[in-house]
Design a protein around this motif. Structure first.
Motif, PDB file in Angstrom:
ATOM      1  N   SER A 100       0.521  -1.187   0.162  1.00 22.56           N
ATOM      2  CA  SER A 100       0.296   0.020  -0.013  1.00 22.56           C
ATOM      3  C   SER A 100       0.959   1.477   0.092  1.00 22.56           C
ATOM      4  CB  SER A 100      -1.018   0.086   0.641  1.00 22.56           C
ATOM      5  OG  SER A 100       0.126   0.316   2.655  1.00 22.56           O
ATOM      6  N   LEU A 101       2.091   1.406   0.406  1.00 25.87           N
ATOM      7  CA  LEU A 101       2.704   2.572   0.611  1.00 25.87           C
ATOM      8  C   LEU A 101       3.473   1.934  -0.982  1.00 25.87           C
ATOM      9  CD1 LEU A 101       4.470   4.663   1.809  1.00 25.87           C
ATOM     10  CD2 LEU A 101       6.360   2.734   3.095  1.00 25.87           C
ATOM     11  N   THR A 102       3.987   1.690  -0.923  1.00 22.45           N
ATOM     12  CA  THR A 102       4.573   1.634  -2.411  1.00 22.45           C
ATOM     13  C   THR A 102       3.252   2.234  -3.648  1.00 22.45           C
ATOM     14  OG1 THR A 102       5.643  -0.452  -2.304  1.00 22.45           O
ATOM     15  CG2 THR A 102       5.369   0.360  -4.182  1.00 22.45           C
ATOM     16  N   LYS A 103       1.915   1.827  -3.444  1.00 22.95           N
ATOM     17  CA  LYS A 103       0.590   1.974  -4.408  1.00 22.95           C
ATOM     18  C   LYS A 103       0.989   4.105  -4.002  1.00 22.95           C
ATOM     19  CE  LYS A 103      -2.615   1.745  -7.321  1.00 22.95           C
ATOM     20  NZ  LYS A 103      -2.977   1.274  -8.273  1.00 22.95           N
ATOM     21  N   ARG A 104       1.131   4.305  -2.798  1.00 20.88           N
ATOM     22  CA  ARG A 104       1.501   5.724  -2.501  1.00 20.88           C
ATOM     23  C   ARG A 104       2.551   6.493  -2.766  1.00 20.88           C
ATOM     24  NH1 ARG A 104      -0.395   9.848  -3.356  1.00 20.88           N
ATOM     25  NH2 ARG A 104      -0.787  11.501  -1.967  1.00 20.88           N
ATOM     26  N   ILE A 105       3.720   5.883  -3.481  1.00 18.68           N
ATOM     27  CA  ILE A 105       4.554   6.141  -3.881  1.00 18.68           C
ATOM     28  C   ILE A 105       4.338   6.406  -5.096  1.00 18.68           C
ATOM     29  CG2 ILE A 105       6.983   6.362  -3.780  1.00 18.68           C
ATOM     30  CD1 ILE A 105       6.713   4.443  -1.027  1.00 18.68           C
ATOM     31  N   VAL A 106       3.867   5.278  -5.792  1.00 21.03           N
ATOM     32  CA  VAL A 106       3.971   5.715  -7.213  1.00 21.03           C
ATOM     33  C   VAL A 106       2.766   6.983  -7.950  1.00 21.03           C
ATOM     34  CG1 VAL A 106       3.809   3.751  -9.461  1.00 21.03           C
ATOM     35  CG2 VAL A 106       4.517   2.817  -7.918  1.00 21.03           C
ATOM     36  N   GLN A 107       1.962   6.355  -6.793  1.00 16.01           N
ATOM     37  CA  GLN A 107       0.409   7.136  -8.118  1.00 16.01           C
ATOM     38  C   GLN A 107       1.161   8.840  -7.205  1.00 16.01           C
ATOM     39  OE1 GLN A 107      -2.445   6.344  -4.630  1.00 16.01           O
ATOM     40  NE2 GLN A 107      -3.481   4.708  -6.054  1.00 16.01           N
ATOM     41  N   PHE A 108       1.936   8.587  -6.209  1.00 18.34           N
ATOM     42  CA  PHE A 108       2.377  10.525  -6.332  1.00 18.34           C
ATOM     43  C   PHE A 108       3.194  10.589  -6.933  1.00 18.34           C
ATOM     44  CE2 PHE A 108       6.251  12.618  -4.627  1.00 18.34           C
ATOM     45  CZ  PHE A 108       6.049  14.203  -3.938  1.00 18.34           C
ATOM     46  N   HIS A 109       4.183   9.906  -7.859  1.00 21.07           N
ATOM     47  CA  HIS A 109       4.557   9.982  -9.393  1.00 21.07           C
ATOM     48  C   HIS A 109       3.788   9.966 -10.145  1.00 21.07           C
ATOM     49  CE1 HIS A 109       7.824   9.405  -5.736  1.00 21.07           C
ATOM     50  NE2 HIS A 109       8.756  10.267  -6.610  1.00 21.07           N
TER      51      HIS A 109
END
Length: 456
Positions: free
Chosen positions: A420-429
């Motif tokens: 879930s953290l990885t998903k949020r990082i990718v969405q931010f970028h």
């Protein structure tokens, strides 16, 4: 001041201004027409008098005065005066109250005619030629009938405008109340919406008008808020549980170690177990802090040009220190034109790669992770593949939700926060992260990053 009052004043003001402008224009045009008409009548009177004077020599001056005063077309307080070329009066009819200035007479000779006002009298002068001589004839009178009509017109326009302004004010308030009534209903409905009953929604009567669009957008916002509240409650509940478990284990292990009879081997095993729990607790805490910081400090995260391959290689080296028997194979599509560079935050991208590699390492059944990097002019595509125990499509849908773990993770340590953290990082970028089952025992995570100079 309420919107209803503002609308009432605005509408009434517009109507008032339009009515005043309309009435002024009507009165002005009527006055221009009156003056033109009266000027024509004065000119006709002057011509009539001049014609009688010069074409009817047998008529005596006294009789001529009597005719000009008592003819049917005689004007109110009509005065006629005739000047010769020496500006001497050779004929006059009526009572001449004031002497006519020579400047006026000369102006008439120059311009051939002149129309002017003197108090309530209106005067018209013109040049009349007879026997090669220029005479100036001036006629004046009071347009009693025309002025009376203008006075009545002004009274009618002013009183009618006042009545219309009052009617428009009443109607504007009535219509404003009707138009804003749905908004009042919305306010009452909104007052009943609290954190405990976020399921309430505004009623939509007409989705095409502005209030309908406002209600629709507000309901959509409530949907997002309700989802956020539910996620927050679920997050707090799961986080409390995940934090309580290692803390309870640590507390129990310490209590047991206090009962040990100075057995060094048992104390070492106990300390090692406590250290593992502390490391898991530390990792969970860091992931939760990173997840929160992305949402709260999104505008303060700095970006720079980043070589994805270099960061991925660093993450690979770090993971292999922990999983020494694993193989992480990286393959890159050869491209002389394109470089795997994106604008991103290096610590966040590094964290995302670590989480994906550790996730693959923990669930890989053949101790192998395959990474394929594709580069195009606009995108960088990274695919993580590994063999894993079977997982259903329904579980795959929620795999990126916080604290969500699949049925194949029962004997594997973890908290369900990394993906879930990885998903949020990718969405931010402004990238995308998807997953799919390639075959029965193979899973793939796909990352797509856009080569852009701005993220927001």
């Amino acid at each position: 001041m309420t919107i209803r009052t503002k609308l009432t004043l605005l509408f009434s003001g517009i109507v008032t201004v339009l009515l005043i402008v309309f009435c002024v224009i009507i009165y002005f045009l009527s006055e221009v027409y009156r003056q033109t008409e009266f000027k024509t009548r004065l000119r006709q009177e002057a011509l009539t008098a001049a014609t009688i004077v010069f074409k009817n020599e047998e008529v005596s001056p006294d009789l001529l005065k009597l005719i000009t005063r008592n003819q049917m077309t005689a004007l109110n307080k009509e005065e006629i005066v005739l000047f010769n070329s020496k500006n001497e009066i050779i004929f006059k009819s009526g009572i001449i109250n004031k002497e006519i200035k020579k400047s006026f007479i000369e102006d008439i000779r120059k311009n051939k005619e002149k129309f002017w006002h003197q108090n309530e009298n209106e005067k018209y002068g013109m040049v009349f030629k007879n026997k090669n001589q220029e005479f100036v004839i001036i006629s004046s009178a009071i347009d009693k009938y025309g002025l009376s009509k203008q006075k009545n017109l002004a009274l009618l326009l002013s009183s009618g405008s006042l009545v219309l302004i009052l009617i428009s004010a009443a109607l504007s308030r009535f219509f404003a109340r009707g138009l804003l009534n749905p908004m009042q209903q919305m306010i009452k409905k909104i007052d009943n919406i609290t954190a405990s009953n976020l399921n309430l929604r505004l009623h939509l009567k007409n989705e095409k008008d502005e209030l309908g669009q406002l209600s629709l957008r507000f309901n959509e916002m409530l949907d997002r808020l309700q989802k956020a509240f539910m996620l927050q409650r679920s997050f707090v509940s799961h986080a409390s549980h995940e934090l309580r478990t290692p803390l309870t284990a640590i507390t129990g292990q310490i209590q047991v170690s206090l009962l040990a009879n100075d057995n060094e081997h048992e104390l070492r095993l106990m300390a090692k177990s406590v250290l593992e729990d502390v490391n898991q607790l530390n990792k969970l805490t860091n992931n939760l802090l990173d997840l929160t910081s992305i949402d709260t400090e999104e505008n303060n995260i700095k970006l720079s040009l980043l070589n994805v391959l270099e960061v991925l290689w660093q993450a690979r080296t770090e993971v292999l220190k922990k999983y020494k028997n694993y193989q992480i194979l990286i393959s890159l599509e050869e491209s002389e034109e394109h470089i795997p560079e994106i604008y991103a935050n290096e610590p966040l991208i590094y964290t995302a790669f670590i989480n994906l590699l550790e996730n693959g390492a923990k669930f890989s059944i053949d101790d192998t992770i395959q990474i394929k990097i594709g580069i195009s002019k606009e995108q960088v595509m990274i695919k993580f593949q590994n063999q894993t125990n079977p997982i259903s499509e329904s579980e795959l849908i929620d795999i990126f939700e916080p604290f969500t773990r699949g049925t194949n993770s029962k004997n594997t340590k973890g908290h369900g926060v990394g993906l879930s953290l990885t998903k949020r990082i990718v969405q931010f970028h402004k990238g995308s992260l998807t997953t799919k089952i390639i075959d029965e025992n193979s899973i793939e995570f796909s990352l797509n990053f856009t080569k852009t100079s701005s993220v927001g």
